[in-house]
Enzyme design. Structure first.
Site, PDB file in Angstrom:
ATOM      1  N   CYS B  65     -45.526  28.279   5.371  1.00 14.75           N
ATOM      2  CA  CYS B  65     -46.476  29.379   5.249  1.00 14.75           C
ATOM      3  C   CYS B  65     -46.071  30.522   6.181  1.00 14.75           C
ATOM      4  O   CYS B  65     -46.763  31.529   6.266  1.00 14.75           O
ATOM      5  CB  CYS B  65     -47.874  28.907   5.585  1.00 14.75           C
ATOM      6  N   CYS B  68     -45.291  29.447  11.664  1.00 16.05           N
ATOM      7  CA  CYS B  68     -44.500  29.194  12.878  1.00 16.05           C
ATOM      8  C   CYS B  68     -43.718  30.434  13.279  1.00 16.05           C
ATOM      9  O   CYS B  68     -43.562  30.732  14.460  1.00 16.05           O
ATOM     10  CB  CYS B  68     -43.577  27.999  12.670  1.00 16.05           C
ATOM     11  N   CYS B 162     -44.760  20.816   9.167  1.00 15.11           N
ATOM     12  CA  CYS B 162     -44.134  20.716   7.841  1.00 15.11           C
ATOM     13  C   CYS B 162     -42.681  20.286   7.953  1.00 15.11           C
ATOM     14  O   CYS B 162     -42.205  19.449   7.201  1.00 15.11           O
ATOM     15  CB  CYS B 162     -44.231  22.055   7.107  1.00 15.11           C
ATOM     16  N   CYS B 200     -49.373  22.804  13.933  1.00 16.69           N
ATOM     17  CA  CYS B 200     -49.457  23.789  12.860  1.00 16.69           C
ATOM     18  C   CYS B 200     -50.205  25.020  13.346  1.00 16.69           C
ATOM     19  O   CYS B 200     -51.426  25.009  13.345  1.00 16.69           O
ATOM     20  CB  CYS B 200     -50.158  23.150  11.660  1.00 16.69           C
ATOM     21  N   HIS B 244     -57.038  14.799  24.627  1.00 19.94           N
ATOM     22  CA  HIS B 244     -58.211  14.272  25.315  1.00 19.94           C
ATOM     23  C   HIS B 244     -57.919  14.064  26.813  1.00 19.94           C
ATOM     24  O   HIS B 244     -58.787  14.289  27.659  1.00 19.94           O
ATOM     25  CB  HIS B 244     -58.549  12.936  24.649  1.00 19.94           C
ATOM     26  N   CYS B 247     -58.128  17.604  28.373  1.00 23.12           N
ATOM     27  CA  CYS B 247     -59.072  18.554  27.787  1.00 23.12           C
ATOM     28  C   CYS B 247     -60.028  19.130  28.843  1.00 23.12           C
ATOM     29  O   CYS B 247     -60.585  18.386  29.648  1.00 23.12           O
ATOM     30  CB  CYS B 247     -59.884  17.851  26.702  1.00 23.12           C
ATOM     31  N   CYS B 272     -68.748  18.849  24.598  1.00 22.16           N
ATOM     32  CA  CYS B 272     -67.630  18.147  23.948  1.00 22.16           C
ATOM     33  C   CYS B 272     -67.784  18.150  22.418  1.00 22.16           C
ATOM     34  O   CYS B 272     -68.890  17.985  21.894  1.00 22.16           O
ATOM     35  CB  CYS B 272     -67.566  16.713  24.456  1.00 22.16           C
ATOM     36  N   CYS B 278     -63.603  15.996  16.585  1.00 14.80           N
ATOM     37  CA  CYS B 278     -62.413  16.333  17.385  1.00 14.80           C
ATOM     38  C   CYS B 278     -61.418  15.161  17.397  1.00 14.80           C
ATOM     39  O   CYS B 278     -61.776  14.031  17.692  1.00 14.80           O
ATOM     40  CB  CYS B 278     -62.811  16.672  18.818  1.00 14.80           C
ATOM     41  N   CYS B 287     -51.268  20.856  24.311  1.00 15.52           N
ATOM     42  CA  CYS B 287     -51.942  22.136  24.022  1.00 15.52           C
ATOM     43  C   CYS B 287     -52.849  22.606  25.169  1.00 15.52           C
ATOM     44  O   CYS B 287     -52.835  23.800  25.499  1.00 15.52           O
ATOM     45  CB  CYS B 287     -52.761  22.042  22.738  1.00 15.52           C
ATOM     46  N   CYS B 299     -57.305  25.797  20.564  1.00 12.81           N
ATOM     47  CA  CYS B 299     -58.378  25.438  19.622  1.00 12.81           C
ATOM     48  C   CYS B 299     -59.664  24.996  20.302  1.00 12.81           C
ATOM     49  O   CYS B 299     -60.726  25.582  20.103  1.00 12.81           O
ATOM     50  CB  CYS B 299     -57.888  24.351  18.669  1.00 12.81           C
ATOM     51  N   CYS B 306     -60.286  19.748  17.739  1.00 13.56           N
ATOM     52  CA  CYS B 306     -58.871  19.515  17.406  1.00 13.56           C
ATOM     53  C   CYS B 306     -58.822  18.850  16.040  1.00 13.56           C
ATOM     54  O   CYS B 306     -59.583  17.906  15.770  1.00 13.56           O
ATOM     55  CB  CYS B 306     -58.244  18.606  18.465  1.00 13.56           C
ATOM     56  N   CYS B 309     -53.292  18.359  14.377  1.00 16.88           N
ATOM     57  CA  CYS B 309     -52.100  18.829  13.654  1.00 16.88           C
ATOM     58  C   CYS B 309     -50.795  18.414  14.331  1.00 16.88           C
ATOM     59  O   CYS B 309     -49.728  18.597  13.758  1.00 16.88           O
ATOM     60  CB  CYS B 309     -52.148  20.336  13.424  1.00 16.88           C
TER      61      CYS B 309
END
Lengths: 225, 389
Positions: B65, B68, B162, B200, B244, B247, B272, B278, B287, B299, B306, B309
């Protein structure tokens, strides 16, 4: 009155204890497990997780104690008798079980009127009870595979990859819990539907009089004969 | 002399409005990302500075798509990461190349001839469907392009889910028969090392980290990179802990403060997101540490659970994204939540027991109990047959 006598020899005290511990642990694990799956009340996540991990170890240690006890403690070979033998023998196929699977099925499907002869445990009962051992171990394995401190261990990662990732492992763990719920429902039902004598013995270690049986499974006397 | 060596890069940085202090801080964050101690900061800075030779790179698109590419394009305005990324001489990129048509393809072809020298960055799924015709590039199948480019590459960086395993393109029913680069190359017997960077889209800081590690610190040359990859060929320094674990909402999880519905006070308080599906507890990415969009947020921090992804097969495994469990596809019934299936089975069992109980009562077994058989059925039959035992 056609109930067998329930003597303490059927469930020596240590097994009354392990049964109690199993009951408390499984109830605690189920309630805390439901909470961890979906926290239905605020504020209890740490408590639920703490309970879940504590009783997980209690249940496993209890299983180990129960298995050791099976090889070291003697228990009655049948209901309505004080004759004892090493407990593990009561879990394996015994002479009185031979050829009795179909009669038991027929009895529970109302295709047979008479109570089939059985050893301390009937064929279906043995299968169901023995099944709880792998069920407990499977619950432990799938639980450790999704528990932070152990999920990265190679032994558990191998299983997680085999089932297609942690989500699937989580769902399998969830279904094992339902397996316990359904087992417990059937267990409680069958143990008490013909009278609560079995419960009196396993919970209160209280003996009740009833029919007595010989080694061939024949009624030889006792209350109700 | 050393000071003069530094001049070139610091001039370059100054031209981009970046101070020496900022640059060293950035090198520090790369060191942290790579799991190296801060004592490696001068080495990373020196490596970046001395990277005189441009590393040719080709950026190919499979079934993608272009998210990236978009993610990388966050670095389009001058910043420190671009200094590192400038080490890559991107000779060809479907989306970014100025040249078009035959000219662009010829540029790519020229790179493919430099065997063992170039890095192949692959974005998007490998689409095997319709005999490879699910994707056509320059009159050839996408599969041909990959098979042509992969064997000569020094390494392949599969960017985004992908490219890693087919991502959302391979979600059920996967009409394009999509798969990941690594799986496809294994199928074809091409053994160029593949470094997987799922999510993603992927995070540009990871590309920077991998480039520093692989090219500047020499991990690829020494083969050390292979020890740094996990069983899915993802760099361990990025994908070894769950979301987690790191987080910022973890405290609310432990305290049992959850968002049950969006648009509520709990959501406004930043509680949370576990109850709204999540997937942080089962998603292995960093992340929360690297964050996204120039480290502005990510996110969960911005209020979305979450969706996992960074996991394999993440769409089928994670959807519906706002539920705790995935759906299970039941034949003739369709997607069903595991809890519904469990409830129905348990309900049937309970109903069965209730009916059975009525039967037990009706046959008088609950009160007096049934009489015991005198002899096993089997023995009785044997006796009838021939005198018995």
């Amino acid at each position: 009155m056609a109930h067998p006598a329930h003597y303490r020899e059927a469930h020596p005290f240590i097994f009354v204890m392990t049964h109690w511990i199993n009951l408390v642990s499984i109830v605690a694990l189920t309630i805390s497990g439901f909470y961890i799956h979906y926290p239905f009340l605020p504020g209890l996540m740490s408590v639920a997780r703490g309970m879940h991990f504590f009783f997980m170890f209690v249940l496993l240690i209890n299983l180990a104690v129960r298995i050791i006890g099976a090889f070291t403690v003697k228990s009655a070979t049948r209901l309505g008798s004080r004759e004892v033998d090493t407990d593990i023998k009561n879990w394996l196929p015994q002479k009185l079980n031979r050829g009795q699977m179909w009669p038991w099925l027929k009895y529970y499907l109302f295709l047979k009127k008479e109570h089939p002869i059985g050893a301390k445990y009937g064929v279906l009962q043995k299968l169901a009870y023995l099944f709880t051992v792998p069920l407990t171990l499977a619950a432990a394995y799938t639980g450790f595979a999704i528990w932070g401190p152990t999920m990265d261990w190679g032994f558990f990662i191998a299983g997680t990859d085999a089932v297609g990732g942690p989500m699937h492992m989580r769902i399998i763990h969830y279904y094992i819990m339902w397996g316990f719920i359904v087992f417990t429902a059937i267990h409680v039902y069958l143990a008490n539907i013909e009278g609560t004598d079995p419960s009196k013995l396993i919970f209160k270690w209280q003996e009740t009089e009833g029919l007595q049986f010989d080694a061939e499974g024949k009624v030889i006397g006792g209350k109700g004969h | 002399m050393a000071h003069e060596d530094h001049d070139a890069i610091y001039d370059l940085l100054a031209a981009r409005g970046v101070s020496r202090r900022d640059f060293l801080k950035y090198c520090g964050s790369i060191a942290a990302l790579l799991g190296l101690s801060q004592s490696f900061v001068p080495e990373i800075a020196r490596a970046v500075n001395q990277a005189a030779r441009l590393q040719p790179a080709v950026w190919l698109h499979g079934g993608a798509c272009t998210g990236c590419t978009e993610s990388m394009a966050q670095l389009g305005t001058p910043d420190i990461a671009t200094v590192v990324l400038d080490i890559l001489s991107l000779e060809f990129a479907d989306t970014l190349s100025m040249a078009q048509g035959e000219d662009a393809l010829a540029a790519a072809e020229a790179v493919f001839e430099r065997e063992g020298e170039y890095i192949l960055i692959y974005e998007g799924a490998v689409m095997k469907g319709f005999e490879g015709n699910a994707l056509r590039v320059g009159g050839m199948t996408g599969l041909y392009e990959l098979e042509h480019a992969a064997p000569g590459a020094a390494a392949i960086v599969a960017v985004g889910s992908c490219a890693v395993d087919g991502g959302f393109v391979m979600a059920n029913p996967n009409p394009a028969d999509a798969t990941g680069v690594q799986a496809y190359l294994e199928e074809k017997g091409i053994d160029t090392p593949v470094i997987n960077l799922p999510t993603c889209p992927m995070n540009p800081d990871w590309v920077v980290a991998v480039i520093v590690d692989v090219l500047l610190l020499g991990s690829l040359e020494t083969g050390a990179i292979l020890d740094k990859l996990d069983r899915f060929n993802r760099p361990k320094y990025i994908f070894s802990q769950t979301i987690h674990d790191n987080c910022p909402r973890r405290g609310h999880f432990e305290n049992g403060n959850f968002v049950t519905e969006f648009g509520t006070e709990e959501e406004a308080k930043g509680y949370c997101l576990y109850k709204v599906g999540c997937k942080g507890p089962q998603t292995y990415t960093n992340c929360p540490i690297v964050r996204w969009n120039r480290k502005v947020s990510w996110c969960v921090e911005s209020g979305a659970p979450c969706i996992g992804c960074g996991s394999l097969d993440w769409v089928d495994v994670g959807a519906p994204f706002l539920n705790r469990h995935r759906d299970l596809p039941l034949p003739n019934i369709g997607n069903t939540q595991p809890s519904t299936i469990a409830g129905v089975v348990a309900g049937v069992a309970a109903a069965g027991l209730a009916v059975h109980g009525i039967g037990m009562k009706a046959t008088g077994r609950t009160s007096g109990g049934a009489p015991y058989e005198e002899m096993k059925e089997r023995d009785r039959k044997r006796m009838k047959k021939g005198g018995g035992e």
